[in-house]
Design an enzyme around this catalytic site. Structure first.
Site, PDB file in Angstrom:
ATOM      1  N   LYS A   9       0.824  -1.209   0.000  1.00 50.60           N
ATOM      2  CA  LYS A   9       0.000   0.000   0.000  1.00 50.60           C
ATOM      3  C   LYS A   9       0.867   1.273   0.000  1.00 50.60           C
ATOM      4  O   LYS A   9       2.078   1.213   0.265  1.00 50.60           O
ATOM      5  CB  LYS A   9      -0.926  -0.032   1.223  1.00 50.60           C
ATOM      6  CG  LYS A   9      -1.963  -1.170   1.173  1.00 50.60           C
ATOM      7  CD  LYS A   9      -2.925  -1.105   2.361  1.00 50.60           C
ATOM      8  CE  LYS A   9      -3.990  -2.187   2.285  1.00 50.60           C
ATOM      9  NZ  LYS A   9      -5.000  -2.062   3.387  1.00 50.60           N
ATOM     10  N   TYR A  49     -12.322  -1.803  -3.833  1.00 46.95           N
ATOM     11  CA  TYR A  49     -12.866  -2.041  -2.480  1.00 46.95           C
ATOM     12  C   TYR A  49     -14.392  -1.979  -2.461  1.00 46.95           C
ATOM     13  O   TYR A  49     -14.965  -1.655  -1.414  1.00 46.95           O
ATOM     14  CB  TYR A  49     -12.274  -1.023  -1.507  1.00 46.95           C
ATOM     15  CG  TYR A  49     -10.909  -1.411  -0.964  1.00 46.95           C
ATOM     16  CD1 TYR A  49     -10.736  -2.582  -0.210  1.00 46.95           C
ATOM     17  CD2 TYR A  49      -9.794  -0.612  -1.180  1.00 46.95           C
ATOM     18  CE1 TYR A  49      -9.492  -2.930   0.311  1.00 46.95           C
ATOM     19  CE2 TYR A  49      -8.539  -0.959  -0.661  1.00 46.95           C
ATOM     20  CZ  TYR A  49      -8.408  -2.121   0.087  1.00 46.95           C
ATOM     21  OH  TYR A  49      -7.181  -2.460   0.608  1.00 46.95           O
ATOM     22  N   ASN A 112      -2.067   0.265   6.795  1.00 50.37           N
ATOM     23  CA  ASN A 112      -1.536  -0.986   7.338  1.00 50.37           C
ATOM     24  C   ASN A 112      -0.682  -1.788   6.349  1.00 50.37           C
ATOM     25  O   ASN A 112      -0.651  -3.008   6.385  1.00 50.37           O
ATOM     26  CB  ASN A 112      -2.674  -1.827   7.937  1.00 50.37           C
ATOM     27  CG  ASN A 112      -3.730  -2.187   6.918  1.00 50.37           C
ATOM     28  OD1 ASN A 112      -3.611  -1.832   5.749  1.00 50.37           O
ATOM     29  ND2 ASN A 112      -4.741  -2.905   7.357  1.00 50.37           N
ATOM     30  N   HIS A 115      -2.168  -5.392   1.477  1.00 51.79           N
ATOM     31  CA  HIS A 115      -3.479  -6.020   1.256  1.00 51.79           C
ATOM     32  C   HIS A 115      -3.249  -7.460   0.833  1.00 51.79           C
ATOM     33  O   HIS A 115      -2.274  -7.761   0.144  1.00 51.79           O
ATOM     34  CB  HIS A 115      -4.240  -5.302   0.130  1.00 51.79           C
ATOM     35  CG  HIS A 115      -5.431  -6.089  -0.351  1.00 51.79           C
ATOM     36  ND1 HIS A 115      -6.650  -6.019   0.274  1.00 51.79           N
ATOM     37  CD2 HIS A 115      -5.563  -7.010  -1.339  1.00 51.79           C
ATOM     38  CE1 HIS A 115      -7.492  -6.863  -0.326  1.00 51.79           C
ATOM     39  NE2 HIS A 115      -6.855  -7.467  -1.316  1.00 51.79           N
ATOM     40  N   GLU A 126      -9.909 -10.000  -7.561  1.00 48.93           N
ATOM     41  CA  GLU A 126      -8.845  -9.007  -7.350  1.00 48.93           C
ATOM     42  C   GLU A 126      -7.693  -9.172  -8.343  1.00 48.93           C
ATOM     43  O   GLU A 126      -7.135  -8.192  -8.828  1.00 48.93           O
ATOM     44  CB  GLU A 126      -8.337  -9.105  -5.903  1.00 48.93           C
ATOM     45  CG  GLU A 126      -9.405  -8.651  -4.908  1.00 48.93           C
ATOM     46  CD  GLU A 126      -9.008  -8.841  -3.448  1.00 48.93           C
ATOM     47  OE1 GLU A 126      -7.900  -9.365  -3.182  1.00 48.93           O
ATOM     48  OE2 GLU A 126      -9.813  -8.459  -2.582  1.00 48.93           O
TER      49      GLU A 126
HETATM   50  P1  ADP Z   1      -7.942  -6.761   5.623  1.00 46.03           P
HETATM   51  O1  ADP Z   1      -7.134  -5.815   4.758  1.00 46.03           O
HETATM   52  O2  ADP Z   1      -7.149  -7.276   6.786  1.00 46.03           O
HETATM   53  O3  ADP Z   1      -8.586  -7.875   4.828  1.00 46.03           O
HETATM   54  P2  ADP Z   1     -10.588  -5.522   5.741  1.00 46.03           P
HETATM   55  O4  ADP Z   1     -10.895  -6.270   4.485  1.00 46.03           O
HETATM   56  O5  ADP Z   1     -11.536  -5.669   6.877  1.00 46.03           O
HETATM   57  O6  ADP Z   1      -9.114  -5.893   6.289  1.00 46.03           O
HETATM   58  O7  ADP Z   1     -10.482  -3.975   5.433  1.00 46.03           O
HETATM   59  C1  ADP Z   1      -9.858  -3.526   4.246  1.00 46.03           C
HETATM   60  C2  ADP Z   1      -8.951  -2.372   4.600  1.00 46.03           C
HETATM   61  O8  ADP Z   1      -9.734  -1.280   5.059  1.00 46.03           O
HETATM   62  C3  ADP Z   1      -7.954  -2.635   5.736  1.00 46.03           C
HETATM   63  O9  ADP Z   1      -6.787  -3.308   5.318  1.00 46.03           O
HETATM   64  C4  ADP Z   1      -7.663  -1.226   6.211  1.00 46.03           C
HETATM   65  O10 ADP Z   1      -6.734  -0.555   5.339  1.00 46.03           O
HETATM   66  C5  ADP Z   1      -9.028  -0.566   6.075  1.00 46.03           C
HETATM   67  N1  ADP Z   1      -9.818  -0.662   7.317  1.00 46.03           N
HETATM   68  C6  ADP Z   1     -10.461  -1.745   7.797  1.00 46.03           C
HETATM   69  N2  ADP Z   1     -11.107  -1.481   8.940  1.00 46.03           N
HETATM   70  C7  ADP Z   1     -10.881  -0.159   9.198  1.00 46.03           C
HETATM   71  C8  ADP Z   1     -11.265   0.753  10.234  1.00 46.03           C
HETATM   72  N3  ADP Z   1     -12.045   0.354  11.244  1.00 46.03           N
HETATM   73  N4  ADP Z   1     -10.825   2.026  10.159  1.00 46.03           N
HETATM   74  C9  ADP Z   1     -10.049   2.434   9.134  1.00 46.03           C
HETATM   75  N5  ADP Z   1      -9.659   1.640   8.115  1.00 46.03           N
HETATM   76  C10 ADP Z   1     -10.052   0.365   8.143  1.00 46.03           C
HETATM   77 MG    MG Z   2     -10.042  -7.773   3.323  1.00 41.77          MG
END
Ligand code: ADP
Ligand code: MG
Length: 137
Positions: A9, A49, A112, A115, A126
């Site tokens: 990212k 997304y 974070n 992805h 994807e």
């Molecule tokens: P992952 O990437 O671990 O699969 P998710 O699919 O739940 O997580 O969410 C997609 C992305 O959205 C996350 O990687 C993060 O960048 C963002 N995200 C998820 N939950 C939150 C939140 N509560 N607040 C801000 N950003 C979030």
């Molecule tokens: Mg996810």
């Protein structure tokens, strides 16, 4: 043999840790089937997304994902989807296990670092979002 989509990212690209992140995939037995550095528009990030369109963080997340370049790649190997998720660590870096990418490089729940697809169906969507069949070696 399984394939999954991985994204480094914008926060991690900015930190100049592309190589460090990729080496973790390789050290754990995953191979890079194809890879490119691109920058998504806001609209492209929203399409990627789309499953999160009703979540409160959708607008902020898609702003973040389009703020700078990303590296998108297809990882392949045995149980690549689950293995990649393990190497990545929990979504919230505060809960990520020691030695995971998110523990070491993520700033917060949103920024974070990486992805990874979470299931075979999402991996197929994807991978197809970024790569044509001819681009996957
Ligand atoms: P992952 O990437 O671990 O699969 P998710 O699919 O739940 O997580 O969410 C997609 C992305 O959205 C996350 O990687 C993060 O960048 C963002 N995200 C998820 N939950 C939150 C939140 N509560 N607040 C801000 N950003 C979030
Ligand atoms: Mg996810």
């Amino acid at each position: 043999m399984e394939r999954t989509l991985s994204i480094i990212k914008p926060d991690a690209v900015k930190k100049n840790v592309i190589g460090e992140i990729i080496s973790r995939f390789e050290k754990n037995g995953l191979r890079i089937a194809t890879m490119k550095k691109i920058r998504m528009t806001k609209e492209e990030a929203k399409g990627f997304y789309i499953v999160h369109k009703d979540r409160p963080f959708y607008d902020s997340l898609t702003d973040f994902m389009s703020e700078g370049p990303i590296v998108v790649m297809v990882l392949e190997g045995e149980s690549a989807i689950a293995k990649n998720r393990e190497i990545m660590g929990a979504t919230n870096p505060a809960n990520a296990a020691p030695g995971t990418i998110r523990k070491d490089f993520a700033e917060n729940m949103e920024r974070n670092a990486v992805h990874g697809s979470d299931a075979p169906e999402t991996a197929a969507f994807e991978i197809g979002y970024f790569f044509s069949a001819l681009e996957i070696l």
